[in-house]
Write a protein that holds these residues in place. Structure first.
Motif, short mmCIF file in Angstrom:
data_model
loop_
_atom_site.label_atom_id
_atom_site.label_comp_id
_atom_site.label_asym_id
_atom_site.label_seq_id
_atom_site.Cartn_x
_atom_site.Cartn_y
_atom_site.Cartn_z
N SER B 147 -73.76 -64.09 89.29
CA SER B 147 -73.95 -63.98 87.88
C SER B 147 -72.67 -64.09 87.33
N GLY B 148 -71.54 -64.52 88.44
CA GLY B 148 -70.19 -64.61 87.79
C GLY B 148 -69.24 -63.57 87.57
N VAL B 149 -69.55 -62.50 88.17
CA VAL B 149 -69.03 -61.22 88.24
C VAL B 149 -67.79 -61.28 89.26
N ARG B 150 -66.59 -60.79 88.88
CA ARG B 150 -65.59 -60.72 89.92
C ARG B 150 -65.07 -59.29 89.83
N LYS B 151 -64.25 -59.21 90.83
CA LYS B 151 -63.49 -57.73 91.20
C LYS B 151 -62.73 -57.44 90.04
N ASP B 152 -62.37 -56.34 89.45
CA ASP B 152 -62.01 -55.83 88.44
C ASP B 152 -62.26 -56.29 87.01
N ASN B 153 -63.13 -56.92 86.89
CA ASN B 153 -63.98 -57.05 85.64
C ASN B 153 -64.15 -55.99 84.90
N TYR B 154 -64.08 -55.73 83.55
CA TYR B 154 -64.14 -54.53 82.69
C TYR B 154 -65.60 -54.45 82.63
N VAL B 155 -66.18 -53.04 82.71
CA VAL B 155 -67.48 -52.88 82.29
C VAL B 155 -67.54 -51.83 81.21
N TYR B 156 -68.50 -52.18 80.24
CA TYR B 156 -68.72 -51.50 78.96
C TYR B 156 -70.17 -51.32 78.73
N ILE B 157 -70.03 -50.09 77.83
CA ILE B 157 -71.37 -49.67 77.24
C ILE B 157 -71.42 -50.35 75.89
N ALA B 158 -72.73 -50.48 75.64
CA ALA B 158 -72.94 -51.00 74.09
C ALA B 158 -71.77 -51.67 73.49
N GLY B 159 -70.99 -52.56 74.27
CA GLY B 159 -70.09 -53.48 73.70
C GLY B 159 -68.56 -53.33 73.54
N ASP B 160 -68.76 -51.80 73.26
CA ASP B 160 -67.36 -51.24 72.67
C ASP B 160 -66.91 -50.07 73.51
N ILE B 161 -67.24 -49.63 74.60
CA ILE B 161 -66.94 -48.29 75.32
C ILE B 161 -66.62 -48.78 76.43
N PHE B 162 -65.48 -48.62 77.07
CA PHE B 162 -65.17 -48.83 78.37
C PHE B 162 -65.71 -47.74 79.25
N ILE B 163 -66.21 -48.17 80.45
CA ILE B 163 -66.36 -47.09 81.46
C ILE B 163 -65.86 -47.11 82.73
N GLY B 164 -65.56 -48.45 83.16
CA GLY B 164 -65.01 -48.71 84.51
C GLY B 164 -64.70 -50.09 84.69
N LYS B 165 -64.44 -50.52 85.92
CA LYS B 165 -64.26 -51.62 86.44
C LYS B 165 -64.84 -52.07 87.69
N ILE B 166 -65.28 -53.49 87.89
CA ILE B 166 -65.83 -53.56 89.24
C ILE B 166 -65.14 -53.36 90.32
N ASP B 167 -65.61 -52.91 91.35
CA ASP B 167 -64.85 -52.46 92.43
C ASP B 167 -65.35 -53.16 93.74
#
Lengths: 77, 270
Positions: B147-167
């Motif tokens: 789906s085009g996801v890469r390592k260290d891409n940021y992950v959000y909830i509801a578009g505006d709240i950071f929760i983590g990164k792709i490991d």
């Protein structure tokens, strides 16, 4: 154990492992621990990037259960 | 001559047990070494095997939840429907003012010649396994390299709240390491003045930070990541100030319950 690892909280998995150890010589919990680490692990910064928490915990439980069973009258080890 | 069958049998059993345990431990060590040398091999297989079970569980749970709605009385459903409509109308008004603030923010940045980030490309992912399933404070989501996801891409909830990164990324799933993972340190800005601090994760969407006393932060202040975007990192939950200590301890908490999230967004071009 497989279902517990996938669907239930980790503490339930640990309790299930202890229950298996109480009734059997459950060698396979080491493999379940490895499976849990393969699925979920990310290196833990606090412990020098260690990433085998499940299998380490289950190994300690197994060894502890072995020595405990030797001293209890209920088990014939 | 007395037979020592029982003693001999017991000793034989003990040796067999020890041999079996050593054998199993050896196999486990070999598998662990394989995982260290080829990190994605066994993890990829585990994810591949587990993904259908997680998706089936999500499907079954959603069916049960939807069916449970049929058991509620009509009156209760009408009341719940009206409450939700009123809540949506209220939220729409708040969103309207939020859009105005965002617009104003972008114009101010243009005025001061700050670089506006390009439009973010994102992928929506379903959460397959939540942090409560393991001791690692990680999530597993159903989008991967396909789906085009890469390592260290940021992950959000509801578009505006950071929760983590792709490991870790696999073909159809990814492992998200939350910022609140124990020992994980993230540089953040606290409050309106964006006071710089290092937020250390303590698990479950919670963080701890040491800040100098007298800087004027309060409970409820927003914590953000120190770049030019308007992404929320956490909210100040509690402040612990010991009069004898020149520093105060601030506890931050993710505004959303990490164990309840069902969907996340992965920004694929950041």
């Amino acid at each position: 154990m497989f279902g517990s690892l996938l669907f239930l909280p980790w503490w339930f998995t640990v309790i299930a492992a202890i229950a298996f150890l109480a009734y059997f010589n459950a060698y396979e919990i080491l493999f379940w621990g490895l499976f849990g680490d393969f699925l979920y692990s990310a290196s833990v910064t606090e412990f020098f990037n260690f990433q085998f928490i499940f299998v380490s915990l289950f190994t300690l439980l197994f060894i502890g259960a072995y020595f405990l069973k030797k001293r209890l009258i209920f088990y014939n080890v | 001559m007395m037979s020592n069958y029982l003693l001999h049998h017991k000793e034989k059993g003990k040796h067999l047990f020890t041999k079996a345990f050593v054998g199993v431990l050896l196999v486990a060590l070999i598998l662990a070494l394989v995982q260290i040398v080829f990190p994605k091999s066994l993890s990829g297989v585990s994810n591949f095997v587990s993904a259908p079970f997680w998706k089936s569980k999500n499907f079954a749970v959603s069916k049960i939840v939807n069916s449970a709605g049929l058991l509620r009385s009509k009156k209760a459903l009408i009341e719940a429907n009206n409450d939700l409509k009123a809540q949506i109308e209220s939220n729409d008004l708040v969103l309207l003012s939020l859009d105005l603030f965002k617009e104003e923010n972008i114009r101010l940045k243009e005025l001061f010649d700050r670089q506006i980030p390009d439009t973010e490309d994102s992928v929506l992912g379903v959460v397959l396994a939540r942090p409560s399933a393991s001791m690692y404070d990680t999530l597993i989501i159903d989008v991967g390299s396909g789906s085009g996801v890469r390592k260290d891409n940021y992950v959000y909830i509801a578009g505006d709240i950071f929760i983590g990164k792709i490991d870790e990324i696999y073909k159809k799933t990814s492992l998200v390491r939350l910022f609140s993972s124990p020992g994980e340190v993230t540089q953040v800005g606290v409050g309106l003045e964006s006071i710089s601090a290092n937020a250390e994760g303590i698990g479950g969407g919670n963080f701890i930070a040491k800040l100098p006393r007298g800087i004027g932060i309060e409970e409820g202040d927003i914590v953000t990541m120190p770049d030019v975007s308007l992404k929320v990192f956490a909210v100040v939950e509690e402040i612990d100030a010991d009069p004898s200590d020149p520093f105060l301890t601030a506890l931050f908490k993710n505004p959303v319950n990490i164990n309840d999230i069902k969907w996340v967004q992965v920004i694929t071009n950041r």
